[in-house]
Write a protein that holds these residues in place. Structure first.
Motif, PDB file in Angstrom:
ATOM      1  N   UNK A 233      62.257  -0.501  60.793  1.00  0.00           N
ATOM      2  CA  UNK A 233      63.232  -0.764  60.157  1.00  0.00           C
ATOM      3  C   UNK A 233      63.082  -2.083  59.343  1.00  0.00           C
ATOM      4  N   UNK A 234      64.198  -2.948  58.723  1.00  0.00           N
ATOM      5  CA  UNK A 234      63.781  -4.085  57.842  1.00  0.00           C
ATOM      6  C   UNK A 234      63.810  -5.424  58.468  1.00  0.00           C
ATOM      7  N   UNK A 235      63.288  -5.446  59.584  1.00  0.00           N
ATOM      8  CA  UNK A 235      62.859  -6.658  60.205  1.00  0.00           C
ATOM      9  C   UNK A 235      61.382  -7.182  60.112  1.00  0.00           C
ATOM     10  N   UNK A 236      61.106  -8.076  60.354  1.00  0.00           N
ATOM     11  CA  UNK A 236      59.580  -8.409  60.563  1.00  0.00           C
ATOM     12  C   UNK A 236      59.271  -8.680  61.841  1.00  0.00           C
ATOM     13  N   UNK A 237      59.773  -9.435  62.961  1.00  0.00           N
ATOM     14  CA  UNK A 237      59.516  -9.885  64.118  1.00  0.00           C
ATOM     15  C   UNK A 237      60.576  -8.835  64.959  1.00  0.00           C
ATOM     16  N   UNK A 238      59.990  -8.451  66.127  1.00  0.00           N
ATOM     17  CA  UNK A 238      60.814  -7.828  67.297  1.00  0.00           C
ATOM     18  C   UNK A 238      60.985  -6.481  67.176  1.00  0.00           C
ATOM     19  N   UNK A 239      61.322  -6.026  68.400  1.00  0.00           N
ATOM     20  CA  UNK A 239      61.380  -4.620  68.387  1.00  0.00           C
ATOM     21  C   UNK A 239      62.464  -4.457  69.566  1.00  0.00           C
ATOM     22  N   UNK A 278      82.150 -10.189  73.255  1.00  0.00           N
ATOM     23  CA  UNK A 278      81.207 -10.889  72.523  1.00  0.00           C
ATOM     24  C   UNK A 278      80.814 -10.026  71.594  1.00  0.00           C
ATOM     25  N   UNK A 279      79.716 -10.581  70.646  1.00  0.00           N
ATOM     26  CA  UNK A 279      78.958  -9.627  69.763  1.00  0.00           C
ATOM     27  C   UNK A 279      77.663  -9.347  70.220  1.00  0.00           C
ATOM     28  N   UNK A 280      77.140 -10.316  71.242  1.00  0.00           N
ATOM     29  CA  UNK A 280      75.679 -10.048  71.471  1.00  0.00           C
ATOM     30  C   UNK A 280      75.657  -9.411  73.018  1.00  0.00           C
ATOM     31  N   UNK A 281      76.408  -8.298  73.145  1.00  0.00           N
ATOM     32  CA  UNK A 281      76.382  -7.445  74.525  1.00  0.00           C
ATOM     33  C   UNK A 281      75.476  -7.023  75.155  1.00  0.00           C
ATOM     34  N   UNK A 282      74.335  -6.748  74.235  1.00  0.00           N
ATOM     35  CA  UNK A 282      73.118  -6.242  74.710  1.00  0.00           C
ATOM     36  C   UNK A 282      71.951  -6.885  74.034  1.00  0.00           C
ATOM     37  N   UNK A 283      70.804  -6.634  74.701  1.00  0.00           N
ATOM     38  CA  UNK A 283      69.466  -7.363  74.107  1.00  0.00           C
ATOM     39  C   UNK A 283      69.579  -7.199  72.487  1.00  0.00           C
ATOM     40  N   UNK A 284      69.103  -8.194  72.053  1.00  0.00           N
ATOM     41  CA  UNK A 284      69.101  -8.288  70.360  1.00  0.00           C
ATOM     42  C   UNK A 284      67.727  -8.907  70.110  1.00  0.00           C
ATOM     43  N   UNK A 285      66.966  -8.328  69.466  1.00  0.00           N
ATOM     44  CA  UNK A 285      65.596  -8.979  68.996  1.00  0.00           C
ATOM     45  C   UNK A 285      65.511  -9.955  68.171  1.00  0.00           C
ATOM     46  N   UNK A 309      69.111   2.443  78.598  1.00  0.00           N
ATOM     47  CA  UNK A 309      68.460   1.200  78.958  1.00  0.00           C
ATOM     48  C   UNK A 309      67.799   0.689  77.682  1.00  0.00           C
ATOM     49  N   UNK A 310      68.174  -0.875  77.531  1.00  0.00           N
ATOM     50  CA  UNK A 310      68.084  -1.211  76.144  1.00  0.00           C
ATOM     51  C   UNK A 310      67.066  -2.432  76.151  1.00  0.00           C
ATOM     52  N   UNK A 311      66.005  -2.522  75.657  1.00  0.00           N
ATOM     53  CA  UNK A 311      64.989  -3.392  76.084  1.00  0.00           C
ATOM     54  C   UNK A 311      64.411  -4.195  74.747  1.00  0.00           C
ATOM     55  N   UNK A 312      64.375  -5.440  74.827  1.00  0.00           N
ATOM     56  CA  UNK A 312      63.991  -6.040  73.545  1.00  0.00           C
ATOM     57  C   UNK A 312      62.882  -7.042  73.496  1.00  0.00           C
ATOM     58  N   UNK A 313      62.128  -7.384  72.755  1.00  0.00           N
ATOM     59  CA  UNK A 313      61.058  -8.352  72.801  1.00  0.00           C
ATOM     60  C   UNK A 313      60.624  -8.790  71.508  1.00  0.00           C
ATOM     61  N   UNK A 314      59.973 -10.080  71.233  1.00  0.00           N
ATOM     62  CA  UNK A 314      59.427 -10.145  69.939  1.00  0.00           C
ATOM     63  C   UNK A 314      57.906  -9.762  70.246  1.00  0.00           C
TER      64      UNK A 314
END
Lengths: 348, 348, 348, 348
Positions: A233-239, A278-285, A309-314
């Motif tokens: 997708x159109x991001x540079x960092x993060x997954x 709120x708007x950041x209810x789950x992990x957000x890279x 299960x939702x998992x986010x990292x840089x």
């Protein structure tokens, strides 16, 4: 205080640059050399413009490597294994960020990578680099192989469930949404901005090599399957890894909470992120850019036994350089958080 | 040639505006009225700036609606059902783009929408609006209920497999990646640009209402489950549904090809997109902006019985206004492609 | 070592959150209170999700403010001046991040802000907050008024030229490209993602209030004009000021180099960025996210006496919270770089 | 009705692909051949995936070109002039979209392009391709040279002011914000997504070649200067030119309105965009994707004699392929709008 002398081999890539950025500010580290064959003799800030004014280091050639305490290898896959004896002669401890020594089973390596491993006898010498799973082994390790970024997010997200035998493993579906930095700094037709911008690109619907790592770390002696896909997708960092698992018994969300708390309650770099509003209810890279956190959340389907299960990292941090530095800190007995304190930006 | 007189109720929203854009250039249509309660008396181009110089129409109030041939309802959910008798008195044919009349089963409606349906006896009068599945019914229909955008992509992607009983339905996992226009034109905390930009937001990991439509259209008399999640990403238009299904028997990709060709070979708005090389090997929503195509691709996992089906649409076109216009064309016997010829932009 | 006790008034906004992030890691600071009227009693990480696990602080109401050493005011414009006596009673030193006390001339304030200043007699008590111009005054100041973000980039970019009387001031054209975080965290129609995404929006072609600050700092006793415009683009953080100035005499680029080196050679947060090759030849705001740098570059037009000066900052850092912390460090005699060491990410 | 037989030379690039998309739907056109040396024999939809299902055309080699009525040249700069005799032998009418024949003055060409022109005697045979300025000449022209995209937006924005001698020409500052498609479809280090994403890149602060076209079209016999800069931002299509001009006498906004209305009142593809409220108060390039409009707005500075003129186009449409098709329509006496009816999308 004596500082640890480290060198980075392959420091002109994104992973090497990120590691260099971290090490420059690590109070117990002295950077000995950083190598790049394409940029030998050039200032590192010419390649990593964020390091302007932060360092006057220049790139060396790997052939000029001097003795040091630790060598970080940030090379393309299939490079480390070919020169591993040379690297071993340079430093007593090695942290390899490539895929070369991640898999312990030679056959699995050859199945997923499609070629022979040159030094299969060394596979077992390397500790798989996720600290949350292999911290004790790391304390006495000489060789560590950092995990793949997609594997890291997937494994950390699913580990407590698989370890406790709570899910039908073979039904697991993992969908990773990934940024463009994962592909490295080499230009290609698919990375051309007008073509890469705005995409939702099914770049690896099946056969992603990181699957092998997930299987290795989550099988616990069984013969399991997991179903992995990756979308760019159109991001540079993060997954973000969205993991669909199916529970063997009827657990409520508070049970799941407890399981994750038991597994990760003391982990400095894992946060359970699950808010009711709120708007950041789950992990957000995007909140993790530059940090070493793995944020994990979950949601139980009320209509079935599915747990999401939702998992986010840089990907360049917890998925590469940050993970490697965390392992380094463990190896040398430093506080694991040293050099990894950055808490991320908001908004971004 | 006599033109069909149409009016749009709720024309100031994104869906209504898109429909208006299409109808303005339809050779067999005369736009009678477009309504908006908030913008009554204002030029439509004040709200839809892309229509500057294309029309001098102004918004009316719904209370001023005059007799016409067809009424398009582009209202928020739970509005149409409350005033349906009034709308029926205005026009003999109605195409409703809201969710009010999509589900044929009242219990299902109430389960997923959480409130009573006001006019359940009318549910069966509406044809579900996906032309590829209900074309014949549409030819004589007076009432059509356009499908949800996520449902449209999912159903079209999976229909040939479910219809031919080729997959274990209950194992299906559908992951939609969606743009911000899906949320409509009302500002909210989560749509604030600094917060919405760059997100990979698990906004609906479970319980998405479109699941009910997917179940309705793909169950074929059975009692099935599918597992749906939606993730918001940083695009405005378009969505991609990644559908993981598990095959009952060992089909090769050429068999799958044949199944899709048999199902959709003559469909003007479905393209099978599956290339062995290049950068657009699978469906890509950004290429579909402004078009009525649903692009469908797939990949068989070599290590398991998983088939990954990838389906892309423009949520405001094939997922809303374009689908409605295609249904309109069928209703009145026009070439289905009329007014829907735009082929999309590249690069974009 | 005794720590400085600080409180932040208005800590739920973007600027206040950024300042809090910085202060949490400042070794000489103890955070006393952070206030927010909307979120009183809530954990700060509910509003600033990047601070999860970094702090357990909760918001207080401003009415509960206790004595402390320094008060940072992160309020909307036209708030500080109305309660300034109360704030003065809380702390002997105040750093105000709003526009209320930036202009020294009451008439100018009223001309640009369109209303009376409530406490004009205090205007001269505040030191204008750009350290590179007012460092000495800051050392003994009790009151500092941080500069506007667009003004900061413009002033720092042009200061050496104007100070040395090298340009025809009245011909100066400044064009700022700005991100969405500049507008704060309040939702509005223009910040709705589908409308804000992808824009090149001429939101302030004339009459931008920051012009007044530029005139104040660059006039050096003359009566000058500068021509300022601002365009909003699809970034969240960061701004670039492109400043077109016309030289009074024929200077070569090496002369310009010398002028900037003389002005800023010892500045810890200014970097002259001007490369002959590579892709980051001039300042690039995305490289500055989270940093306190102002990067400045320039290019002389070979066909005329025009010099293009390019200046980039992170609007929330050097343009707000970072600048304020740098001033705080000066005020208290700390190393100016304390808490501002982050060097930025690449890629990002 | 006999259709005009057209061929496109260099149809695999972005401009050629856009032109092909338009011509495929032009009712008076039959596409004879489209050439590409790299993709000879390949389906055009392999390169232009938006044309899937729209055409089964394949690329030919330019060496296989057959006689036709019109040849569109979509080649890199410095290609047309070298083979112009060959192209003239293929078709009696040529529309060249490169820069080769835009400048009428050989010296200017050589100054700005840095090399000798091969066929300077032909420069005057080509009509400069902006229809709003050269419509009458086009009606009888055999050779047209389409204008540069940045030049088109700048010239159309400023033409009424310069023609009527209302501004101090030499003080004009033009700042273009440009998307990545302007750089064409060739991958390069600067177009790599992780590096190009999110940029505000001063890629051409001075010396942009399009300046020469602006000077040619706006000088009206005088010796004038304009000051041009271009900044690359994170969009794919579209450009905005912000033009700062200084008025010779005190005109009010209503006077300016009249001047633009007089100049462009009957133009089908120019819209004056200037609203007092709403969020699209000035031209916005994202609304123009796929359209042939040039939207022009302006704002008079209350504090000085500056007028800010804002001009937006889709660089591949009004800035290239759309402009060329409009010229073609004029050449052959068709309604100028034929094939150019698309009104653009909102939201997008």
């Amino acid at each position: 205080m004596t500082k640890i002398k480290v060198s980075i081999v392959g420091a002109s890539g994104y992973t090497g640059g990120e590691l260099l950025r971290l090490l420059l500010f690590h109070p117990n580290v002295e950077i000995n050399q950083v190598t790049s064959e394409s940029y030998t003799g050039k200032f590192v800030y010419k390649v990593h413009p964020n390091l302007r004014k932060a360092t006057q280091l220049k790139f060396s050639s790997a052939s000029e490597l001097q003795q040091c305490d630790v060598l970080f290898l940030c090379l393309p896959h299939n490079s480390s294994q070919n020169k591993i004896d040379f690297y071993k002669s340079i430093a007593p401890k090695i942290i390899d960020l490539s895929a070369d020594f991640r898999l312990k089973n030679q056959d699995e390596y050859e199945k997923w990578y499609g070629h022979k491993h040159v030094r299969p006898e060394l596979l077992k010498e390397f500790v798989y680099g996720i600290p949350e799973l292999h911290r004790e082994e790391m304390k006495n390790a000489n060789y560590i192989s950092s995990a793949g970024c997609n594997a890291t997010a997937s494994i950390l997200g699913l580990y407590p469930l698989f370890k406790n035998d709570l899910v039908f493993e073979d039904r697991t579906v993992i969908e990773v949404k990934a940024g463009s930095s994962e592909g490295g700094n080499k230009v290609n037709e698919g990375s051309h901005h007008p073509e890469r911008s705005g995409v939702v690109r099914s770049y690896m619907p099946t056969k992603h090599r990181h699957t092998a790592e997930i299987l290795q770390e989550l099988s616990f002696g069984k013969n399991i399957q997991v179903h992995f896909s990756a979308t760019a997708i159109d991001i540079v960092r993060g997954l973000l890894a969205t993991c669909h698992v199916f529970l063997k018994k009827d657990l409520e969300e508070k049970d799941i909470w407890k399981i994750y708390r038991d597994a990760y309650g003391n982990e400095p770099f894992i946060r359970i992120v699950k808010e009711n509003d709120g708007i950041y209810r789950y992990p957000e890279p995007k909140l993790l850019s530059g940090t070493n956190y793995c944020d994990i959340g979950f949601k139980k389907d009320e209509n079935s036994n599915r747990l999401v299960v939702i998992s986010a990292i840089d990907n360049l941090m917890k998925g590469a350089a940050g993970q490697a530095l965390q392992a380094f800190n463990i190896m040398f007995g430093f506080d694991e958080r040293t050099g990894l304190e950055f808490t991320g930006l908001h908004p971004i």
